[in-house]
Write an enzyme that holds these catalytic residues in place. Structure first.
Site, PDB file in Angstrom:
ATOM      1  N   TRP A  13       0.831  -1.207   0.000  1.00  0.00           N
ATOM      2  CA  TRP A  13       0.000   0.000   0.000  1.00  0.00           C
ATOM      3  C   TRP A  13       0.864   1.255   0.000  1.00  0.00           C
ATOM      4  O   TRP A  13       0.588   2.215  -0.726  1.00  0.00           O
ATOM      5  CB  TRP A  13      -0.944  -0.023   1.191  1.00  0.00           C
ATOM      6  N   GLY A 138     -10.380   4.615   2.755  1.00  0.00           N
ATOM      7  CA  GLY A 138     -11.457   4.416   1.793  1.00  0.00           C
ATOM      8  C   GLY A 138     -11.342   3.042   1.171  1.00  0.00           C
ATOM      9  O   GLY A 138     -10.517   2.220   1.579  1.00  0.00           O
ATOM     10  N   SER A 142      -4.738  -2.083  -2.561  1.00  0.00           N
ATOM     11  CA  SER A 142      -3.468  -1.615  -3.122  1.00  0.00           C
ATOM     12  C   SER A 142      -3.199  -2.131  -4.528  1.00  0.00           C
ATOM     13  O   SER A 142      -2.694  -1.392  -5.378  1.00  0.00           O
ATOM     14  CB  SER A 142      -2.315  -1.988  -2.186  1.00  0.00           C
ATOM     15  N   LYS A 193     -13.548  -2.003  10.422  1.00  0.00           N
ATOM     16  CA  LYS A 193     -14.080  -2.822   9.331  1.00  0.00           C
ATOM     17  C   LYS A 193     -13.213  -4.052   9.077  1.00  0.00           C
ATOM     18  O   LYS A 193     -13.692  -5.048   8.520  1.00  0.00           O
ATOM     19  CB  LYS A 193     -14.258  -1.988   8.054  1.00  0.00           C
ATOM     20  N   SER A 256      -8.110  -8.496  -0.465  1.00  0.00           N
ATOM     21  CA  SER A 256      -8.069  -8.023   0.916  1.00  0.00           C
ATOM     22  C   SER A 256      -7.407  -9.069   1.805  1.00  0.00           C
ATOM     23  O   SER A 256      -7.874 -10.205   1.885  1.00  0.00           O
ATOM     24  CB  SER A 256      -9.492  -7.745   1.428  1.00  0.00           C
ATOM     25  N   VAL A 281       0.469 -11.442   9.406  1.00  0.00           N
ATOM     26  CA  VAL A 281      -0.818 -11.323  10.080  1.00  0.00           C
ATOM     27  C   VAL A 281      -1.601 -10.150   9.506  1.00  0.00           C
ATOM     28  O   VAL A 281      -1.066  -9.059   9.338  1.00  0.00           O
ATOM     29  CB  VAL A 281      -0.620 -11.121  11.604  1.00  0.00           C
TER      30      VAL A 281
END
Length: 333
Positions: A13, A138, A142, A193, A256, A281
């Site tokens: 990212w 948001g 990446s 989230k 993700s 992790v």
């Protein structure tokens, strides 16, 4: 006119966002501890270790492993370090960052042991005033941003002018930032989230379908909204890009890490086995216990985070986790 921008941390990212900043016309310096990554970015404009899908990074991106050199001319310093290691890493930069520079966090997490958000961790570590701190969050996977797929994000800062400066510095033909002053809301969205994404991934991995996933996502959103409101956030933030937008992207994509980590748990892997498969992790793992503790601190029920904590600490199955979500009295939604 472009700015001098430093990105601390050359993970996937951090590197992808560095490319966004370079595409926006800024001079970008990546800082990394690993000499191999520094040399790869500096000499070959490539990050084979963390972002191999991008064959050539922009020419206006370079890298260094020297902390002072990395930040000495920075107008903006972007922090893209693993959330649980942020405090230790940032203390080394205290006193090195120019007094005028805005510090921007890309990190998503709650610090384990203190239950503090990343804005609190960054400001404490660097002795930074609130108006010089900004956060970005948001639906920003990446890999997709590295491929320059259209995406949007939110920049939060208590000083709207500084939020706008950061937004202008990362505006490109494919990356659209919006601004807000709700730093707490943005931080809570980005952190909480990830716990929901772990749970959705676990349900998917265990073979459950759309109804179950929708239930977890919706109740997860309700949980993080309640926590955010109790912490002083604007509830509207949770229904924008940083909240619902990020939740949709994180809970529905194999890109993700949190979703994938959860899916591996759902398939029967242990936390240790899932960590090996994921090459690390997922941020949602250490954040889960911190969310439960934060809920207790704010007197907000966190049934989803609590059940995921049992998964991670006690090794309960997905079916047991879901059963735990149903073991409550009938209440209003």
């Amino acid at each position: 006119m472009g700015k001098n921008i430093t990105v601390l941390g050359a993970g996937a990212w951090g590197t992808a966002f560095g490319q966004v900043l370079a595409d926006a016309g800024n001079t970008v310096t990546m800082w990394a501890k690993e000499q191999r990554i520094v040399e790869d970015i500096r000499d070959r404009h490539h990050n084979a270790v963390r972002l191999p899908s991008v064959e050539k990074l922009p020419d206006n991106m370079t890298a260094t492993g020297d902390r002072a050199e990395a930040v000495k001319n920075a107008d903006i310093v972007v922090v893209a370090i693993a959330a649980q290691f942020a405090r230790v890493a940032l203390v080394e930069f205290k006193g090195l960052i120019p007094d005028h520079a805005i510090v921007v966090s890309l990190m998503k997490g709650i610090e384990r042991g203190t239950n503090k958000r990343m804005d609190e961790v960054v400001r404490e570590s660097l002795d930074l005033p609130a108006d010089r701190f900004a956060a970005i969050s948001g639906p920003n996977l990446s890999k997709e941003i590295a491929d320059r797929h259209p995406a949007a994000t939110v920049v939060a800062c208590t000083n709207l002018d500084n939020a706008t400066k950061v937004a202008e510095a990362c505006t490109t033909s494919y990356f659209k930032p919006f601004v807000t002053t709700d730093v707490i809301g943005l931080e809570m969205c980005g952190s909480l989230k990830n716990v929901t994404a772990l749970a959705v991934g676990m349900a998917r991995g265990a073979g459950y379908g759309e109804n179950t996933a929708a239930m977890i996502e919706t109740r997860g959103l309700a949980e993080l909204t309640a926590l955010g409101a109790a912490a002083g956030a604007d509830p509207k933030t949770f229904f924008g890009l940083a909240g619902v937008g990020d939740l949709i992207a994180t809970c529905g994509s194999p890109l993700s890490r949190n979703y994938t980590f959860g899916a591996n748990l759902g398939k029967g892997l242990t936390v240790e086995e899932a960590t090996k498969v994921s090459n690390g992790v997922a941020e949602g793992v250490p954040t889960t216990d911190a969310v439960v503790a934060l809920g207790e601190q704010l007197d907000v029920p966190t049934p989803l985070a609590y059940q995921m904590s049992r998964v991670l600490n006690e090794g309960i199955s997905c079916s047991e986790m879901l059963a735990g979500l149903f073991g409550h009295e009938v209440t209003g939604e």
